[in-house]
Scaffold this motif. Structure first.
Motif, PDB file in Angstrom:
ATOM      1  N   CYS A  24       0.819  -1.216   0.000  1.00  0.00           N
ATOM      2  CA  CYS A  24       0.000   0.000   0.000  1.00  0.00           C
ATOM      3  C   CYS A  24       0.848   1.258   0.000  1.00  0.00           C
ATOM      4  O   CYS A  24       0.554   2.207  -0.734  1.00  0.00           O
ATOM      5  CB  CYS A  24      -0.966  -0.028   1.178  1.00  0.00           C
ATOM      6  SG  CYS A  24      -2.288  -1.251   0.976  1.00  0.00           S
ATOM      7  N   ALA A  28       0.834   3.905  -3.059  1.00  0.00           N
ATOM      8  CA  ALA A  28       0.331   5.242  -2.716  1.00  0.00           C
ATOM      9  C   ALA A  28       1.131   6.365  -3.372  1.00  0.00           C
ATOM     10  O   ALA A  28       0.655   7.499  -3.453  1.00  0.00           O
ATOM     11  CB  ALA A  28       0.323   5.436  -1.204  1.00  0.00           C
ATOM     12  N   LYS A  30       1.622   6.608  -6.486  1.00  0.00           N
ATOM     13  CA  LYS A  30       1.014   6.934  -7.781  1.00  0.00           C
ATOM     14  C   LYS A  30      -0.486   6.666  -7.858  1.00  0.00           C
ATOM     15  O   LYS A  30      -1.128   7.083  -8.815  1.00  0.00           O
ATOM     16  CB  LYS A  30       1.699   6.125  -8.890  1.00  0.00           C
ATOM     17  CG  LYS A  30       3.146   6.510  -9.093  1.00  0.00           C
ATOM     18  CD  LYS A  30       3.730   5.803 -10.274  1.00  0.00           C
ATOM     19  CE  LYS A  30       5.164   6.235 -10.486  1.00  0.00           C
ATOM     20  NZ  LYS A  30       5.754   5.588 -11.640  1.00  0.00           N
ATOM     21  N   LEU A  31      -1.029   5.919  -6.901  1.00  0.00           N
ATOM     22  CA  LEU A  31      -2.428   5.508  -6.972  1.00  0.00           C
ATOM     23  C   LEU A  31      -3.170   5.897  -5.701  1.00  0.00           C
ATOM     24  O   LEU A  31      -2.562   6.153  -4.668  1.00  0.00           O
ATOM     25  CB  LEU A  31      -2.513   3.981  -7.146  1.00  0.00           C
ATOM     26  CG  LEU A  31      -1.801   3.382  -8.354  1.00  0.00           C
ATOM     27  CD1 LEU A  31      -1.790   1.871  -8.254  1.00  0.00           C
ATOM     28  CD2 LEU A  31      -2.482   3.835  -9.640  1.00  0.00           C
ATOM     29  N   GLU A  32      -4.491   5.893  -5.800  1.00  0.00           N
ATOM     30  CA  GLU A  32      -5.320   6.119  -4.621  1.00  0.00           C
ATOM     31  C   GLU A  32      -5.312   4.852  -3.772  1.00  0.00           C
ATOM     32  O   GLU A  32      -5.596   3.754  -4.273  1.00  0.00           O
ATOM     33  CB  GLU A  32      -6.748   6.463  -5.039  1.00  0.00           C
ATOM     34  CG  GLU A  32      -7.638   6.808  -3.881  1.00  0.00           C
ATOM     35  CD  GLU A  32      -9.038   7.168  -4.328  1.00  0.00           C
ATOM     36  OE1 GLU A  32      -9.965   6.902  -3.548  1.00  0.00           O
ATOM     37  OE2 GLU A  32      -9.202   7.701  -5.441  1.00  0.00           O
ATOM     38  N   VAL A  33      -4.972   5.021  -2.479  1.00  0.00           N
ATOM     39  CA  VAL A  33      -4.821   3.880  -1.574  1.00  0.00           C
ATOM     40  C   VAL A  33      -5.391   4.243  -0.205  1.00  0.00           C
ATOM     41  O   VAL A  33      -5.221   5.365   0.261  1.00  0.00           O
ATOM     42  CB  VAL A  33      -3.318   3.511  -1.412  1.00  0.00           C
ATOM     43  CG1 VAL A  33      -3.122   2.427  -0.374  1.00  0.00           C
ATOM     44  CG2 VAL A  33      -2.724   3.099  -2.741  1.00  0.00           C
ATOM     45  N   ARG A  34      -6.031   3.258   0.422  1.00  0.00           N
ATOM     46  CA  ARG A  34      -6.442   3.365   1.831  1.00  0.00           C
ATOM     47  C   ARG A  34      -6.029   2.063   2.499  1.00  0.00           C
ATOM     48  O   ARG A  34      -6.239   0.992   1.932  1.00  0.00           O
ATOM     49  CB  ARG A  34      -7.946   3.543   1.954  1.00  0.00           C
ATOM     50  CG  ARG A  34      -8.430   4.890   1.488  1.00  0.00           C
ATOM     51  CD  ARG A  34      -9.889   5.022   1.695  1.00  0.00           C
ATOM     52  NE  ARG A  34     -10.544   3.902   0.980  1.00  0.00           N
ATOM     53  CZ  ARG A  34     -11.839   3.783   0.801  1.00  0.00           C
ATOM     54  NH1 ARG A  34     -12.652   4.656   1.299  1.00  0.00           N
ATOM     55  NH2 ARG A  34     -12.351   2.767   0.138  1.00  0.00           N
ATOM     56  N   GLU A  41      -7.086  -1.035   0.369  1.00  0.00           N
ATOM     57  CA  GLU A  41      -7.743  -0.915  -0.926  1.00  0.00           C
ATOM     58  C   GLU A  41      -6.850  -0.080  -1.832  1.00  0.00           C
ATOM     59  O   GLU A  41      -6.394   0.989  -1.434  1.00  0.00           O
ATOM     60  CB  GLU A  41      -9.103  -0.248  -0.786  1.00  0.00           C
ATOM     61  CG  GLU A  41     -10.094  -1.069   0.004  1.00  0.00           C
ATOM     62  CD  GLU A  41     -11.429  -0.363   0.153  1.00  0.00           C
ATOM     63  OE1 GLU A  41     -11.751   0.515  -0.677  1.00  0.00           O
ATOM     64  OE2 GLU A  41     -12.128  -0.675   1.115  1.00  0.00           O
ATOM     65  N   VAL A  42      -6.608  -0.621  -3.029  1.00  0.00           N
ATOM     66  CA  VAL A  42      -5.751   0.052  -4.002  1.00  0.00           C
ATOM     67  C   VAL A  42      -6.528   0.203  -5.301  1.00  0.00           C
ATOM     68  O   VAL A  42      -7.099  -0.767  -5.802  1.00  0.00           O
ATOM     69  CB  VAL A  42      -4.458  -0.760  -4.261  1.00  0.00           C
ATOM     70  CG1 VAL A  42      -3.570  -0.042  -5.267  1.00  0.00           C
ATOM     71  CG2 VAL A  42      -3.712  -1.039  -2.969  1.00  0.00           C
ATOM     72  N   ALA A  43      -6.537   1.395  -5.860  1.00  0.00           N
ATOM     73  CA  ALA A  43      -7.201   1.647  -7.147  1.00  0.00           C
ATOM     74  C   ALA A  43      -6.189   1.375  -8.263  1.00  0.00           C
ATOM     75  O   ALA A  43      -5.574   2.298  -8.801  1.00  0.00           O
ATOM     76  CB  ALA A  43      -7.719   3.071  -7.198  1.00  0.00           C
TER      77      ALA A  43
END
Length: 96
Positions: A24, A28, A30-34, A41-43
């Motif tokens: 994660c 994070a 380069k991507l939206e992550v929670r 959750e990774v987009a």
């Protein structure tokens, strides 16, 4: 985009939470992550990826529009885990 193809991968490891957090933090950049210690959750560009760290295993659930995207999502997770879990001689998750 409504994902049509899905796969679940499993990696037996005592370091599941550590790898979840490493993945994660890496994504994070380069991507939206929670994420927290046990879930993330990774987009991914191919579709959503949900990570879960349990007792002795890391679970990755990926989704994509089609089988090509699904294969790419699995490869993204596998290749990054191969770098992070090299001490465990990781090759690929068990995907179903």
């Amino acid at each position: 985009m409504q994902p049509r193809a899905r796969a679940t991968g499993r990696f037996e490891t005592p370091h599941a939470s550590r790898y979840l957090q490493q993945l994660c933090k890496h994504f994070a950049h380069k991507l939206e992550v929670r994420y927290d210690d046990t879930s993330g959750e990774v987009a991914l560009p191919t579709g959503p990826c949900r990570l879960t760290a349990g007792d002795g295993c890391l679970i990755a659930e990926v989704a994509a529009e089609d089988e090509t995207g699904l294969e790419r999502a699995r490869a993204i997770i596998d290749s990054h885990l191969a770098r992070f879990a090299f001490r465990e001689s990781f090759r690929n998750m068990s995907w179903s």
